[in-house]
Design an enzyme around this catalytic site. Structure first.
Site, PDB file in Angstrom:
ATOM      1  N   HIS A 105      35.051  36.224  44.252  1.00 27.28           N
ATOM      2  CA  HIS A 105      35.758  35.906  43.008  1.00 27.28           C
ATOM      3  C   HIS A 105      35.486  34.473  42.526  1.00 27.28           C
ATOM      4  O   HIS A 105      35.917  34.111  41.428  1.00 27.28           O
ATOM      5  CB  HIS A 105      37.269  36.050  43.196  1.00 27.28           C
ATOM      6  CG  HIS A 105      37.736  37.454  43.416  1.00 27.28           C
ATOM      7  ND1 HIS A 105      37.366  38.501  42.592  1.00 27.28           N
ATOM      8  CD2 HIS A 105      38.549  37.985  44.368  1.00 27.28           C
ATOM      9  CE1 HIS A 105      37.932  39.618  43.039  1.00 27.28           C
ATOM     10  NE2 HIS A 105      38.642  39.329  44.108  1.00 27.28           N
ATOM     11  N   ASP A 145      34.073  45.814  47.851  1.00 25.60           N
ATOM     12  CA  ASP A 145      35.465  45.352  47.883  1.00 25.60           C
ATOM     13  C   ASP A 145      36.223  46.041  46.753  1.00 25.60           C
ATOM     14  O   ASP A 145      35.653  46.324  45.686  1.00 25.60           O
ATOM     15  CB  ASP A 145      35.476  43.837  47.686  1.00 25.60           C
ATOM     16  CG  ASP A 145      36.855  43.215  47.833  1.00 25.60           C
ATOM     17  OD1 ASP A 145      37.117  42.603  48.874  1.00 25.60           O
ATOM     18  OD2 ASP A 145      37.658  43.323  46.881  1.00 25.60           O
ATOM     19  N   HIS A 150      38.292  44.982  44.710  1.00 20.67           N
ATOM     20  CA  HIS A 150      38.457  44.146  43.522  1.00 20.67           C
ATOM     21  C   HIS A 150      37.091  43.803  42.925  1.00 20.67           C
ATOM     22  O   HIS A 150      36.111  43.678  43.658  1.00 20.67           O
ATOM     23  CB  HIS A 150      39.217  42.869  43.883  1.00 20.67           C
ATOM     24  CG  HIS A 150      40.521  43.135  44.558  1.00 20.67           C
ATOM     25  ND1 HIS A 150      40.707  42.951  45.921  1.00 20.67           N
ATOM     26  CD2 HIS A 150      41.692  43.617  44.078  1.00 20.67           C
ATOM     27  CE1 HIS A 150      41.946  43.291  46.242  1.00 20.67           C
ATOM     28  NE2 HIS A 150      42.557  43.710  45.146  1.00 20.67           N
ATOM     29  N   ASP A 183      39.381  46.612  51.593  1.00 19.64           N
ATOM     30  CA  ASP A 183      40.664  46.768  50.917  1.00 19.64           C
ATOM     31  C   ASP A 183      40.753  48.004  50.045  1.00 19.64           C
ATOM     32  O   ASP A 183      41.784  48.239  49.409  1.00 19.64           O
ATOM     33  CB  ASP A 183      41.030  45.513  50.118  1.00 19.64           C
ATOM     34  CG  ASP A 183      39.844  44.863  49.429  1.00 19.64           C
ATOM     35  OD1 ASP A 183      38.754  45.478  49.407  1.00 19.64           O
ATOM     36  OD2 ASP A 183      39.995  43.750  48.920  1.00 19.64           O
TER      37      ASP A 183
END
Length: 366
Positions: free
Chosen positions: A142, A179, A181, A267
């Site tokens: 990120h 991931d 996200h 996740d």
């Protein structure tokens, strides 16, 4: 086959602050057990410990790595950001961005985390290892060049890639981010370039809320070299495998990279507190197998994974063990204690068909 596993004790000492999931403690947000910071060390420590307990650890080539250098950092991050980060780290820590707190010494711990990714990629590209895993913490996907967010303080994978490019170890790199996200930082860094293919397969509008759309395909020279695969909440094993088959693998084949990197978050697992997906250890094993098959066909098996998210202390170790068993070819297993439960919770055939139609629309639009 030789599989590397890069880790360092200092990465377990990265600290966050007083959080309750992603909410800073204060006003009406009450403290929870521990400090509540989601990206705690135990998911990674227990992953490592499970491999030691089963014996898989002995089938890996394990080591630490040097911290990344100032030159490594400056290829991605501006001097102003690095100076502010280091100064705040020396003063005891704080927060420079959005949901990316750190404690005293956080700057050097982040340099260590990026150093693990750099060393793993370098070892594979130099032929010292067939493939490798970097247990990086804090994560990186990120992080923008001048703005940390989502627990990410340095752009670990881009730092590793730019070092390899500068040393002439590679010319074309593919990054698959599974991931849960969106990998907005990696995307932003390479959005206008055609030498690094970025693919993110994520839960739609989880985090960040305003990035990760399928329509975002790159800019200028990078047009067509960024692929987002936003999946609806509740997507499970079948949809992840189909997305890999129909979208990720063909895109890799068209690009023909020298090496494949994977931003490996766990996740998307069914019991993760920061997602609403239904992946299992079996899902991550099969995604790994498919990535390895693609690497074998396209780039002599060169594959590197860099750890990102995954916030279930109980379940991340089993997902990670499945990945490392697949990467190493070891016969040593860690039976998934939630396999039957997660299998029973998989989406209905009707929802799988709905997701398949979404993937078909994306496939046709490529």
């Amino acid at each position: 086959m030789s599989t590397g596993f890069f880790w360092d004790e200092s990465c377990f000492w990265h600290s966050g602050g007083e959080y309750a999931l992603t909410l800073p403690v204060g006003d009406l947000v009450q403290p929870v057990a521990g400090n509540g910071y989601p990206d705690g060390p135990e998911t990674k420590r227990r992953f490592l410990n499970l491999m030691r307990r089963t014996g898989l650890w002995s089938d890996l080539v394990t080591s630490s790595a040097p911290l990344v250098t100032k030159d490594d950092l400056l290829r991605i991050h501006p001097e102003e950001y690095l100076s502010a980060f280091e100064e705040l780290s020396d003063a005891g820590g704080g927060e420079l961005g959005l949901r990316a707190p750190f404690g005293a010494g956080g700057f050097d711990i982040a340099r260590q985390s990026a150093g693990l990714a750099k060393a793993a990629l370098e070892a594979v590209l130099e032929g010292r290892l067939t493939n490798a895993y970097a247990l990086s913490r804090p994560p990186g996907h990120h992080c923008l060049p001048d703005f940390p967010n989502g627990f990410c303080l340095l752009a670990n994978i881009p730092i590793a890639i730019e070092h390899a490019l500068s040393e002439g170890l590679t010319e074309r790199v593919a990054v698959i981010d599974w991931d849960v996200h969106h990998g907005n930082g990696t995307e932003a860094i390479y959005y206008d370039r055609d030498d690094v293919l970025t693919i993110s397969m994520h839960q739609e509008r989880n985090y960040p809320l305003d990035t990760g759309a399928f329509a975002d395909r790159g800019l200028g020279a990078g047009e067509g070299f960024n692929l987002n695969i936003p999946l609806p909440p509740g997507a499970g094993h079948t949809t992840y495998i189909e997305a890999m088959e129909r979208l990720v693998i063909p895109t890799l084949a068209d690009f023909r990279p020298d090496v494949i990197l994977i931003a490996c978050g766990f996740d998307a697992a069914a019991v993760d507190p920061l997602s609403r997906m239904l992946a299992s250890a079996k899902t991550f094993r099969m995604l790994t197998m498919m990535a390895m098959e693609a690497a074998a066909q396209l780039c002599d098996g060169r594959l590197v994974m860099v750890h990102e998210g995954g916030y279930s202390e109980a379940y991340v170790p089993f997902c990670g063990h499945a990945v490392m068993q697949e990467m190493s070819g070891s016969p040593i297993t860690a039976p998934d204690p939630l396999a039957k439960t997660i299998a029973a919770r998989q989406p209905s055939a009707r929802f799988d068909a709905f997701c398949s139609d979404l993937l078909a629309e994306m496939e046709e639009a490529l």
